[in-house]
Scaffold this motif. Structure first.
Motif, PDB file in Angstrom:
ATOM      1  N   GLU A 414       0.824  -1.207   0.000  1.00  0.00           N
ATOM      2  CA  GLU A 414       0.000   0.000   0.000  1.00  0.00           C
ATOM      3  C   GLU A 414       0.857   1.256   0.000  1.00  0.00           C
ATOM      4  O   GLU A 414       0.556   2.251  -0.669  1.00  0.00           O
ATOM      5  N   SER A 417       2.279   1.655  -3.434  1.00  0.00           N
ATOM      6  CA  SER A 417       1.250   2.078  -4.391  1.00  0.00           C
ATOM      7  C   SER A 417       0.924   3.559  -4.224  1.00  0.00           C
ATOM      8  O   SER A 417       0.745   4.311  -5.199  1.00  0.00           O
ATOM      9  N   TYR A 421       1.098   6.314  -7.112  1.00  0.00           N
ATOM     10  CA  TYR A 421      -0.035   7.135  -7.561  1.00  0.00           C
ATOM     11  C   TYR A 421       0.312   8.629  -7.543  1.00  0.00           C
ATOM     12  O   TYR A 421      -0.039   9.396  -8.443  1.00  0.00           O
ATOM     13  N   LEU A 481      -2.390  -0.920 -11.044  1.00  0.00           N
ATOM     14  CA  LEU A 481      -3.069  -0.250  -9.936  1.00  0.00           C
ATOM     15  C   LEU A 481      -3.272  -1.162  -8.715  1.00  0.00           C
ATOM     16  O   LEU A 481      -3.839  -0.719  -7.702  1.00  0.00           O
ATOM     17  N   ASN A 482      -2.867  -2.399  -8.887  1.00  0.00           N
ATOM     18  CA  ASN A 482      -2.978  -3.360  -7.788  1.00  0.00           C
ATOM     19  C   ASN A 482      -4.445  -3.590  -7.399  1.00  0.00           C
ATOM     20  O   ASN A 482      -4.819  -3.608  -6.225  1.00  0.00           O
TER      21      ASN A 482
END
Length: 516
Positions: A414, A417, A421, A481-482
């Motif tokens: 997380e 990510s 982003y 984007l997982n």
């Protein structure tokens, strides 16, 4: 071969002579045109000569008759009224044979005013036998000139003109017996007599010698050149005709002679050759001089031709004005076209400038994107190194259970990510700064997406951003984007449902422009 060379030599001589003729004609024409422009200077010079003799009249009472004759000669063909006035003074101031020179010179000029009977009465009122030998040449010359003027005036009436021509020729023939054979006057009269009696070859030789030897402003040269022009005209040699008329007119202008017969003929010739502008100039100048000179005979001759030429000249001016108007209209049209072209160029320049700004912005955005990409790579490499160290340390310490719990929680993924982003959103919005607004334009008003904070994208916008970059496969988007594949499908279907044109939504999405 010799015959061939002879033919070439003859052709070269003919064309060489022709070129020479044209060259000397052009030179003479330029001199005449220049002299006409400066005519007032030559008139002023002659007026100064008159003023000089006039000043002597106030100082010398004894020599007044001689000064009267000088004044009459200076005014002759310059101002005939003044010339005749001084001849009348001379007649009044003398008696007997002393008055003869004034009387027959006065009679000589009267035909210029149309007073033929008076001239005839005065001239023939002098008994031929009473004329002293030293005055005989002047007497005969005056008689010749008087009858020549009369013949010229009645040129359209041969029955009247011919007797005067014969009488003038008789006087000239008698003059040849009186004049000294060594004098220039004899040579000219001999040449003129030969011309009038048809001895053209002999006359031409003598006249050419006079033209070549006399001063350019000489009255004899003017008259000799005029006779040569007539010979050339009779031989249909137009170039020579014009050349000798030009020389004659030039001599008249340089000597401030105002009876410009040659200039008159030259104007008529120019009209025949289609040079209306020059013809009008020459004839107008000849008429103006004739008026100033007080020579009605010359005025009449010029007035016969001038109206026709003036009409043609007026037509030429009108045509010239029409041409000028057409040129102005053409220039105006070209100016309008030029203005249109300039406006188009200006628009293109502004367009190019906007394109340059756009390219500059694109380059900046690409530089930012590259730097962000490099930063992201650097961060991931660093994170990967750190993760490898943590795994190595945990495994070495026998803490595999703790390592399992850490990876199973998904906290590490997380964090990575979230950083991805942040970098992606910033780089994409640099390239597509109005992407959010443009997407909402494709959606129904009641189904607009919420605009995310400045510099970031929501999940919906992020999925659409990947699609705009050409990543259309849902599986690849899910991997980056997982997200699960079903989640991406769900997002895409929901976005299509919000679109104004559902079937063309993705195609319209691809048309959203970048700053490039």
């Amino acid at each position: 071969m010799r015959t061939l060379f002879a033919v070439f030599a003859m052709l070269a001589a003919v064309f060489g002579c022709s070129a020479l003729e044209i060259s000397r004609l052009e030179s003479a024409t330029l001199q005449l045109d220049r002299a006409i422009k400066e005519r007032r200077n030559y008139i002023a010079l002659r007026q100064r000569q008159i003023d000089s003799v006039q000043a002597q009249l106030g100082r010398h009472d004894l020599y007044k008759p001689a000064l009267y004759m000088s004044m009459a000669n200076l005014y002759k063909s310059f101002n005939n009224d003044s010339s005749m006035a001084y001849l009348r003074r001379g007649i009044a101031a003398t008696t007997g044979t002393d008055s003869y020179p004034f009387r027959f010179r006065y009679a000589e000029q009267l035909p210029l005013c149309g007073l033929f009977d008076t001239a005839h009465s005065i001239f023939y009122g002098i008994p031929r036998d009473s004329v002293p030998p030293e005055m005989l040449a002047d007497y005969l010359d005056a008689g010749r000139q008087m009858h020549s003027y009369m013949a010229a005036f009645f040129g359209d009436y041969p029955e009247v003109a011919e007797p005067h021509k014969d009488q003038a020729l008789a006087f000239q023939k008698e003059m040849l017996d009186v004049l000294s054979h060594d004098s220039k006057l004899y040579k000219f009269n001999r040449a003129e007599y030969a011309f009038l009696t048809g001895e053209l070859s002999y006359a031409r030789v003598l006249l050419e010698e006079i033209v070549d030897s006399e001063h350019p402003a000489s009255n004899i040269r003017a008259r000799a050149a005029h006779h040569l022009s007539k010979i050339a005209r009779d031989n249909n040699d137009v170039e020579a005709y014009r050349y000798y008329l030009t020389l004659s007119a030039l001599a008249d202008v340089l000597s401030a002679t105002r009876e410009l017969v040659s200039l008159q003929d030259l104007g008529a010739l120019a009209y025949e050759q289609g040079d209306v502008r020059r013809a009008y100039g020459y004839l107008s100048d000849a008429l103006e001089n004739a008026v100033e000179c007080g020579a009605p005979l010359r005025m009449v001759n010029t007035a016969k031709v001038l109206p026709l030429i003036e009409s043609s000249y007026s037509n030429e001016i009108s045509e010239s004005r029409r041409d000028t108007v057409m040129v102005i209209i053409g220039l105006a049209v070209l100016m309008v076209i030029l203005i249109v072209i300039l406006l188009v160029l200006r628009h293109e320049i502004f367009k190019m400038q906007r394109l340059q700004h756009k390219l500059a912005a694109a380059n900046t955005a690409k530089e930012v994107y590259i730097s962000q990409f490099l930063l992201l790579c650097s961060i991931y490499m660093d994170k990967l190194n750190q993760f490898c160290k943590i795994v190595t340390r945990k495994l070495s310490a026998g803490q595999s259970e703790e390592l399992y719990r850490m990876t199973k929680s998904g906290k590490f993924v997380e964090e990575q990510s979230r950083e991805f982003y942040e970098v992606f959103d910033n780089a994409f919005l640099h390239i597509y700064p109005d992407f959010v607004l443009r997407v909402n334009e494709l959606l129904r008003p009641d189904a607009q997406l919420e605009i995310p904070p400045q510099g970031s994208l929501s999940t919906d916008f992020r999925i659409l951003a990947f699609m705009r970059l050409g990543i259309e496969e849902s599986q690849r988007i899910a991997q980056v984007l997982n997200y699960s594949l079903n989640t991406i499908y769900s997002y895409r279907n929901r976005l299509k449902a919000r679109a104004i044109d559902r079937d063309n939504f993705e195609a319209q999405l691809m048309k959203i422009d970048s700053v490039v």
